[in-house]
Scaffold this motif. Structure first.
Motif, mmCIF file in Angstrom:
data_model
loop_
_atom_site.group_PDB
_atom_site.id
_atom_site.type_symbol
_atom_site.label_atom_id
_atom_site.label_comp_id
_atom_site.label_asym_id
_atom_site.label_seq_id
_atom_site.Cartn_x
_atom_site.Cartn_y
_atom_site.Cartn_z
ATOM 1 N N ALA A 88 0.726 -1.330 -0.009
ATOM 2 C CA ALA A 88 0.099 0.029 0.087
ATOM 3 C C ALA A 88 0.765 1.333 -0.108
ATOM 4 O O ALA A 88 0.542 2.214 -0.591
ATOM 5 C CB ALA A 88 -0.909 -0.207 1.243
ATOM 6 N N SER A 89 2.201 1.285 0.789
ATOM 7 C CA SER A 89 2.746 2.363 0.663
ATOM 8 C C SER A 89 3.762 2.351 -0.361
ATOM 9 O O SER A 89 4.537 3.268 -0.407
ATOM 10 C CB SER A 89 3.525 2.437 2.007
ATOM 11 N N GLY A 90 3.642 1.360 -1.311
ATOM 12 C CA GLY A 90 4.758 1.584 -2.418
ATOM 13 C C GLY A 90 6.135 1.094 -2.162
ATOM 14 O O GLY A 90 7.040 1.358 -2.791
ATOM 15 N N GLN A 91 6.220 0.753 -0.923
ATOM 16 C CA GLN A 91 7.819 -0.088 -0.455
ATOM 17 C C GLN A 91 8.128 -1.147 -1.393
ATOM 18 O O GLN A 91 9.406 -1.224 -1.553
ATOM 19 C CB GLN A 91 7.737 -0.313 0.877
ATOM 20 N N ILE A 92 7.045 -1.811 -1.570
ATOM 21 C CA ILE A 92 7.330 -3.211 -2.515
ATOM 22 C C ILE A 92 6.489 -3.177 -3.317
ATOM 23 O O ILE A 92 5.109 -2.615 -3.543
ATOM 24 C CB ILE A 92 7.184 -4.264 -1.527
ATOM 25 N N ALA A 93 6.931 -3.666 -4.605
ATOM 26 C CA ALA A 93 5.888 -3.502 -5.809
ATOM 27 C C ALA A 93 4.920 -4.619 -5.913
ATOM 28 O O ALA A 93 5.110 -5.838 -5.066
ATOM 29 C CB ALA A 93 7.011 -3.843 -7.069
ATOM 30 N N ARG A 94 3.813 -4.585 -6.454
ATOM 31 C CA ARG A 94 2.941 -5.513 -6.823
ATOM 32 C C ARG A 94 3.700 -6.584 -7.537
ATOM 33 O O ARG A 94 4.469 -6.062 -8.546
ATOM 34 C CB ARG A 94 1.796 -5.098 -7.485
ATOM 35 N N PRO A 95 3.068 -7.665 -7.641
ATOM 36 C CA PRO A 95 3.857 -8.752 -8.450
ATOM 37 C C PRO A 95 3.514 -8.531 -9.820
ATOM 38 O O PRO A 95 2.495 -8.349 -10.074
ATOM 39 C CB PRO A 95 3.257 -10.037 -7.816
ATOM 40 N N ILE A 96 4.190 -9.077 -10.772
ATOM 41 C CA ILE A 96 3.884 -9.128 -12.021
ATOM 42 C C ILE A 96 3.407 -10.561 -12.332
ATOM 43 O O ILE A 96 3.954 -11.593 -11.850
ATOM 44 C CB ILE A 96 5.094 -9.010 -12.941
ATOM 45 N N PHE A 97 2.250 -10.689 -13.003
ATOM 46 C CA PHE A 97 1.625 -12.133 -13.265
ATOM 47 C C PHE A 97 2.682 -12.692 -14.199
ATOM 48 O O PHE A 97 3.123 -11.913 -15.311
ATOM 49 C CB PHE A 97 0.241 -11.697 -13.755
ATOM 50 N N ILE B 249 12.902 -4.306 21.303
ATOM 51 C CA ILE B 249 12.721 -4.675 19.928
ATOM 52 C C ILE B 249 11.943 -3.547 19.197
ATOM 53 O O ILE B 249 10.690 -3.563 19.803
ATOM 54 C CB ILE B 249 12.284 -6.215 19.775
ATOM 55 N N PRO B 250 12.225 -3.018 18.385
ATOM 56 C CA PRO B 250 11.392 -2.226 17.589
ATOM 57 C C PRO B 250 10.311 -2.662 17.111
ATOM 58 O O PRO B 250 10.044 -3.736 16.523
ATOM 59 C CB PRO B 250 12.409 -1.588 16.553
ATOM 60 N N ILE B 251 8.943 -1.890 17.331
ATOM 61 C CA ILE B 251 7.802 -2.389 16.582
ATOM 62 C C ILE B 251 7.424 -1.620 15.437
ATOM 63 O O ILE B 251 7.605 -0.358 15.464
ATOM 64 C CB ILE B 251 6.576 -1.894 17.934
ATOM 65 N N PRO B 252 7.168 -2.355 14.475
ATOM 66 C CA PRO B 252 6.884 -1.701 13.145
ATOM 67 C C PRO B 252 6.112 -0.625 13.164
ATOM 68 O O PRO B 252 5.067 -0.759 13.508
ATOM 69 C CB PRO B 252 6.607 -3.040 12.238
ATOM 70 N N HIS B 253 6.423 0.308 12.442
ATOM 71 C CA HIS B 253 5.612 1.363 11.755
ATOM 72 C C HIS B 253 5.076 2.061 13.266
ATOM 73 O O HIS B 253 3.796 2.403 13.284
ATOM 74 C CB HIS B 253 4.527 1.013 10.856
#
Lengths: 1036, 176
Positions: free
Chosen positions: A869-878, B51-55
């Motif tokens: 959702a935050s754009g840190q990781i891409a959506r997978p490519i089919f 331990i850090p808590i995410p976000h």
């Protein structure tokens, strides 16, 4: 009720909730007011708005009454009153919008004032005057007296229904005030006697419009009651389900009474009488109560059938008997409560009876799951302490061994001293003899020699004492070791016992499944019986609470889809009685539950056809014919779990939405279980659920993000690979990895197998980035593949071996992560619960290692979803797209239906040094992009389709008007085009279109005519924005 | 810093009465505060590993194992946006408390002595009377005859439970 000792304090505690709730109600009020004001409102929507407003009025009244806010209570009551009357007299005219709006404004003012002051302030004089005006204005919409239900009995009955005992004990109907008793008695008699209920036939309220509404309401209520009945069987949903049932019964009762459908009114009244104490927890939900509620709903359904054909609700032979049975059972339930609770012999302090068949001489107590977890945690703490003590004992053993050695050295020293002394004495004696001319020595011994001997004797004693002490120490240490082992044994036993507290017999669920089976069989008009086979199993209490819905769904599916009609069964030579078999068994550290039917079975080709014709969220069919030909039988059956895929020919109340099995799969996965399906055409279908025995333990991989230890739940990791850095590349600002499936494809029997090929490109993210910790580079020794919503994502992390204390292995078990060349194995870990606010941030549990190190067990799917959702990781490519991924071109694609504009752009952009290609409509543009990914797209909005739609690669689900917005939207849905900048160039100048384009992800929105310099500036800027990105192909 | 177990400089003649309220003084940023002991569970040195808590917001230090409890460690100084103390030599401690069946730990920059004050020396403030910019000011210190040295200069009594409740409410309302 609120305690009265310190009302102000108690009220203040409710203030934030009050403000929030009221704001919600005010918003609802505005919505329904708009509905009333709508010039296009239909009779049905107006009636619906009236119903909702009535409910709103009732809710506001209750809330204000509880918090003693008189003016808001009065307004709520006025709204309630008007809408109750209007429910039968027909919706008011649109002019009621004005007083409703005034009401909403008044409520807003009051709520704002209360919030501002931080206390429940009374209304000002002006506000009070306005409140009266609003009340009066609302009441002008009361229908004329002849259509308004005037019966005092109606109100009395409402009083009865709303009446709650002041004390804490449940009171049965006989405890009601005399006047209410009379009313209820009348109703009960009416219900029992067909003659009595037959009398009030003529009823002025039964106009066709009202009747239509009432039948709708009754139908809808029965349907909702059935849903609520299923919900109340799940402990988690019970409260909401009971509340829903109560509201439905109450609402229906009023309407039925007004229309003089006495049977309906009596049944709903009885329902209310049971539901209130049930909701308040004063009456346990026993099987008898549950069955009575189901029977009462069936009775309502029976009456509805009569009402539908314009008869009286009791106009048939069965009704009287139905009511008599219902009442008899109701009285039995009341009698059982009375015996248990009101018997003079019974102890007032006795615990509330539970609905289980517990022997009377075994006292029971209720222990919350949280307390059990705390007890488990305390035992875990004891074990940790025991490990620390064992380490200390080992240190003392080592010290004792050192001590023994010291004593030995001391002894040696003593021996040496004696020898030395003897030697010295011998020397002295020889010297003396020599000086004395070998004369024999005589005379007294040297006193110093005597003293020395005495000292040496004392040293001997000390050494002997030390040896004795050492022996005692050794014995004590040995004893301590044995005691420690016994302590371990006891702790292990205790831990097993406490873990067992979380376990409940699976057989507890069977009566509820039987009810679901019976209700569905009746609804489907099929003869079905439940057969129980296998061995008795126990499951974790938490698993049980989640398991009920999926099992109920599978039972319903078996009856609705699996089992044939009586005619079909007869034709197939099967007995008319069908069986749903429930088989339970142990399977290692899992339990297995199978639900099988002896119905028609599932035709695999039917599933394949459905998958070929169903489109996924990406706009492509779930299955392509080529892939379909390669699927194994098991893979085909697994298609059933894909959301949206349904094999039912049409949507009905019970089936056909394609969501049931997907929900089953999701629920089972949430308790770390698996579900598989097998079917033989003509013989039946079986669904097998494999579930962990306990949620108190899990298998996980210990991993580090920087210095911090975290755990990945093994069930959520579909594959684990050592990292090969050469496989990682960067594209479109994200990290990817190219995986050869031959290296370690997860189980092929998974839904996304459809999108698989030999090679996959997966988005990856470092664990540190996933949990929002500083990260210098994508580093780590292992790649964990995590499946989220049917797609795999890679998480890069360092894994490490961990010692854990688990009951199966009294002290510790170790994972062999890190051993040379071995892929790390998951370790069994005891989990400890964490507060909800940590769960909401992606920490599911905590676990403590044998060394006392805390580890956070991560909710990886949640964290991956957040990263997407935050754009840190891409959506997978089919994968099927990846295979078709076109090469990265160097050109700008100009999409415009006007040849002259295309030509103009070609000249401008070519002169500026760009390579340009043109497309004449959206389809043409898409077809070109499928051949080569442009660096930038210059896109018109309005483009009639000039060329062909075929063979362009545009999915059939795409919008009919495939204009510039549609092209842009489709581009943004596909990973490979997501980052291609799009500059809209159109003659549509309205800001509405501009906003739409920007929202869809356009880089810029230019209107024609656009100055050349400005256009080139925008193009240059758009291309520079992605200058740092490396294309997929370049990276490869 | 004096030991947390030493008593205050109250006059020996004016020993605490049986109604005296136990409290502890501490520093958050540059501000010195006191808190009633009845809301607290333990005063401990800070955990070695959090331990850090995410976000999570910056005022959430992480989760830690303290004795046998799994504790969420919060930094109220950062939550209140308190300025860093003038002195760099800080001796941090944590107050642990139970809130909604879970254990929370509150990091403080410096912990003073545990002392006792008479009930009438604390002026309790109802939530509606608290300053808008400091809704967690639970009470004021009004020395009766002799000033308890440990409490000299405190800004007031912090409503720790209210403060922690606000932190938890934020954590619960915002999901990762």
């Amino acid at each position: 009720m609120l305690p009265t000792d310190d009302p102000q304090r108690v009220h203040l505690a409710h203030l934030p909730d009050f403000v929030t709730e009221m704001r919600g109600y005010i918003a609802d009020l505005h919505r329904q007011t708009s509905e009333m004001a709508s010039p296009t409102r239909s009779g049905e929507s107006a009636a619906q708005a009236v119903r909702l407003l009535r409910r709103l009025g009732h809710t506001i009244t209750s809330l204000a009454q509880t918090l003693q806010i008189a003016d808001i209570e009065q307004l709520g009551a006025a709204l309630d009153e008007v809408m109750i009357a209007r429910a039968t007299a027909g919706p008011p005219t649109g002019a009621i919008v004005a007083p409703l709006t005034r009401l909403a404004v008044y409520l807003e003012l009051r709520v704002n004032g209360i919030e501002r002051q931080g206390r429940f302030i009374p209304p000002t004089q002006e506000e009070e005057a306005e409140m009266r005006r609003v009340c009066a204005a609302l009441r002008t919409y009361l229908p004329p007296p002849e259509t308004h239900a005037p019966t005092s009995a109606f109100h009395l009955l409402d009083d009865v229904a709303d009446w709650e005992p002041a004390g804490v004990e449940f009171q049965e109907l006989t405890d009601l005030p005399p006047e209410s008793q009379a009313i209820v008695a009348t109703f009960l008699r009416a219900g029992l006697s067909p003659d009595a209920s037959a009398s009030p036939v003529a009823n002025d309220h039964r106009s066709p419009a009202v009747m239509e509404t009432f039948i709708d309401e009754l139908t809808e209520s029965i349907e909702q009651m059935r849903v609520a009945i299923v919900r109340i069987q799940s402990p988690q949903d019970r409260r909401v389900g009971l509340q829903t049932l109560l509201e439905l019964a109450h609402r229906l009762k009023g309407a039925a009474f007004t229309l003089m459908y006495v049977d309906v009114s009596t049944v709903t009244n009885l329902q209310e009488s049971l539901l209130k104490p049930l909701r308040l927890g004063r009456l346990p939900l026993s099987n008898a109560v549950l069955q009575w509620l189901i029977a009462s709903i069936n009775a309502l359904d029976h009456f509805l059938a009569n009402i539908r054909v314009a008869r009286e609700s009791h106009d048939d032979q069965g009704s009287a008997q139905l009511m008599a049975d219902l009442h008899e059972q109701y009285v039995d339930i009341l009698a059982s409560i009375s015996t248990t609770r009101l018997s003079p012999e019974s102890d007032e302090t006795a615990p509330t009876p539970v609905a289980t068949s517990q022997p009377l001489d075994v006292p029971t107590i209720r222990v919350g799951a949280r307390q059990v977890d705390q007890l488990l945690a305390s035992i875990g703490g004891q074990q940790l302490n025991r490990v620390a003590m064992e380490r200390l004992r080992a240190q003392v053993v080592t010290s004792e061994e050192d001590f023994t050695r010291v004593i030995a050295r001391l002894h040696v020293l003593e021996e040496r001293l004696r020898a030395e002394r003897y030697h010295r004495l011998t020397q002295i004696e020889g010297e003396t003899r020599r000086l004395a001319g070998d004369l024999p020595l005589g005379g007294p011994r040297d006193p110093r020699e005597v003293e020395f001997e005495q000292w040496m004797a004392m040293v001997d004693e000390v050494i002997a004492d030390l040896r004795s002490v050492d022996l005692d120490m050794r014995l004590a240490l040995n004893q301590l070791g044995r005691q420690g082992e016994y302590h371990d044994y006891l702790t292990e036993q205790t831990q097993r016992d406490v873990l067992a507290l979380r376990q409940v017999p699976f057989s507890e669920m069977i009566p509820r499944l039987q009810l679901v089976l019976r209700a569905t069989a009746i609804a489907e008009q099929k003869e079905v019986s439940l057969a129980i086979t296998g061995e008795p199993i126990e499951i974790d209490r938490d698993i049980q609470s989640i398991l009920l819905d999926p099992l109920a769904q599978l039972v319903r599916n078996a009856i609705v889809h699996g089992i044939e009609s009586a005619t079909e069964r007869s034709r197939a030579g099967k007995p008319s009685m069908a069986y749903v078999t429930l088989r339970t068994e142990h399977a290692g550290d899992m339990v297995r539950i199978t639900i099988a039917d002896d119905g028609r079975g599932i035709d695999p080709q039917h599933i394949v056809q459905a998958a070929l014709q169903t489109y996924g969220p990406d706009g492509y069919p779930l299955l392509d014919p080529e892939r379909a030909a390669q699927l194994s039988r098991a893979e085909i059956f697994d298609l059933l779990f894909i959301p949206d895929l349904t094999t039912a020919p049409s949507v009905s109340a019970t089936a056909g939405r394609g969501m049931g099995l997907a929900a089953v799969k999701r629920a089972i996965a949430s308790i770390r279980g698996e579900v598989t399906v097998a079917s033989d055409l003509g013989s039946g279908t079986s669904f097998t659920l494999s579930l962990p025995i306990s949620l108190g333990m899990l298998r996980g991989y210990a991993m580090r993000a920087g210095p911090y230890p975290y755990v990945a739940i093994a069930d959520e990791v579909v594959a684990l690979h050592p990292m090969h850095r050469a496989q990682v590349y960067e594209a479109r600002g994200k990290h990817w990895i190219r995986l050869d499936d031959a290296e370690g494809t997860p189980s092929s029997a998974e839904p996304d197998v459809l999108h698989r090929s030999k090679q996959r490109e997966l988005p990856i993210i470092a664990l540190s980035a996933l949990i929002d910790q500083p990260m210098l580079a994508v580093e780590g020794e292992y790649l964990l593949l995590v499946r989220v919503d049917t797609h795999d994502y890679g998480i890069i992390a360092d894994l490490f071996p961990v010692d854990q204390i688990v009951p199966e292995h009294p002290i510790v078990t170790s994972s062999d992560a890190g051993s040379a060349g071995a892929v790390p194995q998951a370790t069994t870990m005891i989990t400890r619960q964490v507060p909800n606010y940590l769960k909401r941030r992606g920490i599911r549990y905590a676990s403590v290692t044998a060394r006392g190190e805390l580890m956070a067990v991560l909710d990886l799917p949640m964290l991956v979803r957040r990263a997407i959702a935050s754009g840190q990781i891409a959506r997978p490519i089919f994968t099927n797209h990846v295979l078709d991924t076109p090469p990265q071109g160097e050109h700008i694609l100009v999409v415009d239906d006007s040849p002259s504009i295309q030509r103009g752009m070609l000249q401008i952009l070519t002169a500026a040094g760009y390579t340009v290609e043109g497309a004449r409509d959206g389809y043409d543009a898409w077809a070109q992009m499928r051949r080569s990914i442009p660096r930038l797209v210059l896109l018109d909005v309005e483009m009639p389709t000039i060329g062909t739609k075929h063979a362009t690669g545009v999915p059939p689900s795409a919008e009919r008007n495939f204009d510039g917005f549609a092209v842009l939207r489709l581009m943004r849905q596909h990973a490979i085009y997501q980052d291609v900048p799009v500059v809209m160039l159109t003659s549509r100048a309205a800001s509405l279109y501009r906003d739409q384009a920007i929202a869809l992800g356009a880089f810029e929105y230019l209107t024609k005519p656009c100055p050349t310099e400005y256009l080139l500036g925008v193009v240059s800027k758009a291309l520079a924005g992605r200058a740092t990105e490396v294309s997929v192909r370049e990276a490869l | 810093m004096s030991s947390p177990l030493t008593n205050s400089a109250r006059s020996p003649d004016a020993g605490p009465s049986s109604l005296a309220v136990g409290c502890v003084s501490f520093t958050l940023g540059k501000q010195r505060w006191a808190a009633r002991l009845d809301g607290l569970r333990r005063v401990l040195p800070p955990p070695e590993v959090c331990i850090p808590i995410p976000h999570s917001p910056p005022w959430v230090c992480g989760m830690a194992l303290m004795e046998t409890d799994i504790v969420t460690v919060l930094d109220p100084a950062r939550f209140l946006d308190a300025q860093a103390p003038a002195s760099s030599s800080r001796q941090r401690m944590v107050f642990t408390m139970t809130y909604q069946d879970a254990v929370l730990a509150m990091l403080v920059d410096d912990c003073g002595a545990i002392t006792a004050v008479e009930p009438d020396e604390i002026v309790d403030l109802l939530p509606e009377h608290r300053p808008e910019d400091l809704p967690w000011l639970g009470g004021l210190y009004r020395p009766r005859q002799t000033t308890t040295l440990e409490l000299r200069g405190i800004a007031g009594f912090l409503d720790i439970t209210g403060l922690m409740a606000a932190c938890v409410a934020i954590l619960e309302s915002e999901s990762a």
